[in-house]
Scaffold this active site. Structure first.
Site, PDB file in Angstrom:
ATOM      1  N   HIS A  61      72.539  -4.330  52.082  1.00  0.00           N
ATOM      2  CA  HIS A  61      71.869  -3.901  53.311  1.00  0.00           C
ATOM      3  C   HIS A  61      71.395  -2.459  53.124  1.00  0.00           C
ATOM      4  O   HIS A  61      71.571  -1.877  52.043  1.00  0.00           O
ATOM      5  CB  HIS A  61      72.786  -4.042  54.530  1.00  0.00           C
ATOM      6  CG  HIS A  61      74.015  -3.198  54.490  1.00  0.00           C
ATOM      7  ND1 HIS A  61      75.003  -3.344  53.533  1.00  0.00           N
ATOM      8  CD2 HIS A  61      74.443  -2.185  55.306  1.00  0.00           C
ATOM      9  CE1 HIS A  61      75.976  -2.478  53.750  1.00  0.00           C
ATOM     10  NE2 HIS A  61      75.655  -1.765  54.809  1.00  0.00           N
ATOM     11  N   HIS A  63      72.076   0.533  54.823  1.00  0.00           N
ATOM     12  CA  HIS A  63      72.779   1.732  55.256  1.00  0.00           C
ATOM     13  C   HIS A  63      72.853   2.714  54.094  1.00  0.00           C
ATOM     14  O   HIS A  63      72.920   2.312  52.923  1.00  0.00           O
ATOM     15  CB  HIS A  63      74.168   1.391  55.778  1.00  0.00           C
ATOM     16  CG  HIS A  63      74.146   0.807  57.159  1.00  0.00           C
ATOM     17  ND1 HIS A  63      75.200   0.096  57.689  1.00  0.00           N
ATOM     18  CD2 HIS A  63      73.180   0.828  58.128  1.00  0.00           C
ATOM     19  CE1 HIS A  63      74.893  -0.299  58.926  1.00  0.00           C
ATOM     20  NE2 HIS A  63      73.672   0.129  59.203  1.00  0.00           N
ATOM     21  N   ASP A  65      74.989   4.575  52.645  1.00  0.00           N
ATOM     22  CA  ASP A  65      76.034   4.569  51.617  1.00  0.00           C
ATOM     23  C   ASP A  65      75.878   3.424  50.621  1.00  0.00           C
ATOM     24  O   ASP A  65      76.671   3.301  49.691  1.00  0.00           O
ATOM     25  CB  ASP A  65      77.433   4.549  52.255  1.00  0.00           C
ATOM     26  CG  ASP A  65      77.653   3.393  53.220  1.00  0.00           C
ATOM     27  OD1 ASP A  65      76.659   2.805  53.684  1.00  0.00           O
ATOM     28  OD2 ASP A  65      78.823   3.089  53.535  1.00  0.00           O
ATOM     29  N   HIS A 139      77.232  -7.771  60.248  1.00  0.00           N
ATOM     30  CA  HIS A 139      77.349  -6.316  60.225  1.00  0.00           C
ATOM     31  C   HIS A 139      76.377  -5.740  61.254  1.00  0.00           C
ATOM     32  O   HIS A 139      75.665  -6.472  61.945  1.00  0.00           O
ATOM     33  CB  HIS A 139      77.057  -5.800  58.813  1.00  0.00           C
ATOM     34  CG  HIS A 139      77.403  -4.361  58.586  1.00  0.00           C
ATOM     35  ND1 HIS A 139      78.579  -3.790  59.021  1.00  0.00           N
ATOM     36  CD2 HIS A 139      76.711  -3.368  57.965  1.00  0.00           C
ATOM     37  CE1 HIS A 139      78.602  -2.516  58.679  1.00  0.00           C
ATOM     38  NE2 HIS A 139      77.481  -2.234  58.039  1.00  0.00           N
ATOM     39  N   ASP A 209      79.043  -5.115  53.741  1.00  0.00           N
ATOM     40  CA  ASP A 209      79.993  -4.842  54.790  1.00  0.00           C
ATOM     41  C   ASP A 209      79.887  -5.961  55.839  1.00  0.00           C
ATOM     42  O   ASP A 209      78.805  -6.408  56.148  1.00  0.00           O
ATOM     43  CB  ASP A 209      79.653  -3.542  55.503  1.00  0.00           C
ATOM     44  CG  ASP A 209      79.509  -2.339  54.581  1.00  0.00           C
ATOM     45  OD1 ASP A 209      79.499  -2.507  53.345  1.00  0.00           O
ATOM     46  OD2 ASP A 209      79.338  -1.223  55.077  1.00  0.00           O
TER      47      ASP A 209
END
Length: 305
Positions: A61, A63, A65, A139, A209
Site C-alpha cells: 500500500h 503509506h 513507511d 487497512h 498492514d
C-alpha cells in the site's frame, strides 16, 4: 530455491538499527522487492545482495513507511547504470504515487512498467514457474497481501517417453522448466507427455498492514514461510492495534496456525516496542515456530525431495 531477507522490520518510523518495511526475494537469477520504506537502500547495501538484479517491486500500500524509500533506490539503480525495465506492482493509483515521488528522481535511464490492480478481486502474475498472487486486506488504505510461489514440475518418466516413441534428442528440452513444447521433425511434443505430476514447490506469504481477514488463512495455506505484521506484542495493546487496523503478535500467530504454515516471522514493529523479543511468548503460545524478524535476517528455502 528461494533466498529471502527481511530488509526492514519497522513500522511507522525507523529506529537505530531498524529500518522501515521491506523484504527481498532472490529467485531464478533475479530479485523481487516487497515494499520500500525509509532506509531500504541502506539496509540493502548492508545485506550485500546488490541492486541491479531487482526486476520487480511489489507494494502492499502507499503509506509512507512502505514506499518512501523508493526515489533514492531508483536513483541508486540509475547510478549503477541499469537500463532494463523495472516492474512495479501495487493497488490502483500506483503510477500517480510513484510519479509524484519521482519528482526528485527524474530522467531515469530505465523504464518503469506499472501493474495497477484493484483490491476488489485477487490477482495473479506469472513469470515462468513463478507465481505472484494478491488478496485484499483491511487497512486504512487499499492494501494487498502477496504470496510468492515457485512451482516445480514432475519427474521425468522414462517409460512414458519410450512408450510414446518420443525422440531421445528432445528429452532434455522437455524436462527443462522453460520448455512447454518442442517441434521436432514436423511433430509437436509437450512436456506433459514425459513428466509426472507436479511436485511440491515453495510458498512465501508477505502480509502487512491489516486487521485479520477471513481469506488470509486460506491464502497462506501451507506456506513454507509466513511473514506477517505484529505491530504490538503486549496483549494490553490489542485495542490500539484494532483501532489503527493493525495486528498483534497473537493474531498473527493465530492466522499462521489456521494456515498450517511451517514458520512465522513477525515484522513491522511499533517504534514504541524497541525489543519485540520481550513479547515473543505471546505468539509462541499459539504458534510455536514463530520468530522475531530482524533487519537482514535471511533464509534459503529449498525444494523438498
Amino acid at each position: 530455491m528461494i533466498d529471502i531477507a527481511l530488509v526492514g522490520t519497522g513500522g511507522m518510523m525507523p529506529l537505530p538499527g531498524r529500518f522501515l518495511s521491506s523484504m527481498l526475494c532472490r529467485v531464478n537469477g533475479s530479485m523481487i522487492l516487497f515494499d520500500c520504506g525509509e532506509g531500504t537502500q541502506v539496509s540493502l547495501r548492508m545485506l550485500g545482495w546488490g541492486f541491479k538484479q531487482i526486476d520487480i517491486i511489489c507494494f502492499t500500500h502507499f503509506h509512507g513507511d512502505h514506499i518512501s524509500g523508493l526515489p533514492g533506490l531508483l536513483l541508486t539503480m540509475a547510478n549503477a547504470e541499469r537500463t532494463e525495465p523495472l516492474k512495479l506492482f501495487g493497488p490502483t493509483g500506483l503510477a500517480h504515487v510513484v510519479k509524484s515521488l519521482c519528482v526528485i528522481a527524474q530522467d531515469l535511464p530505465f523504464p518503469l512498467e506499472f501493474f495497477e490492480w484493484d483490491t476488489k478481486t485477487p490477482h495473479v502474475y506469472t513469470q515462468d514457474m513463478l507465481l505472484i498472487k494478491t488478496i485484499s486486506l483491511n487497512h486504512r488504505a487499499p492494501c494487498f497481501a502477496y504470496s510468492l510461489e515457485l512451482l516445480r514440475r514432475g519427474k521425468f518418466d522414462l517409460e512414458r517417453a519410450k512408450a510414446q516413441n518420443i525422440p531421445l534428442k528432445i528429452w532434455g528440452a522437455l524436462q527443462r522448466q522453460n520448455e512447454e513444447s518442442i517441434v521436432y521433425e514436423g511433430k509437436t511434443y509437450t512436456s506433459d507427455m514425459v513428466l509426472g505430476e507436479a511436485r511440491q514447490g515453495i510458498k512465501i506469504v508477505f502480509c502487512t498492514d491489516t486487521r485479520p481477514v477471513s481469506t488470509l488463512p486460506t491464502f497462506a495455506k501451507h506456506a513454507d514461510l509466513f511473514i506477517c505484521e505484529g505491530l504490538y506484542g503486549d496483549p494490553e495493546k490489542q485495542e490500539k492495534a484494532a483501532a489503527h487496523k493493525h495486528m498483534s503478535f497473537q493474531e498473527a500467530a493465530s492466522i499462521a496456525g489456521k494456515a498450517e504454515a511451517k514458520e512465522l516471522w513477525l515484522t513491522h514493529f511499533s517504534p514504541a516496542m524497541p525489543d519485540p523479543k520481550n513479547y515473543l511468548k505471546y505468539a509462541t503460545e499459539i504458534f510455536s515456530n514463530t520468530k522475531i524478524g530482524k533487519d537482514r535476517m535471511s533464509k534459503t528455502l529449498k525444494f523438498q525431495n
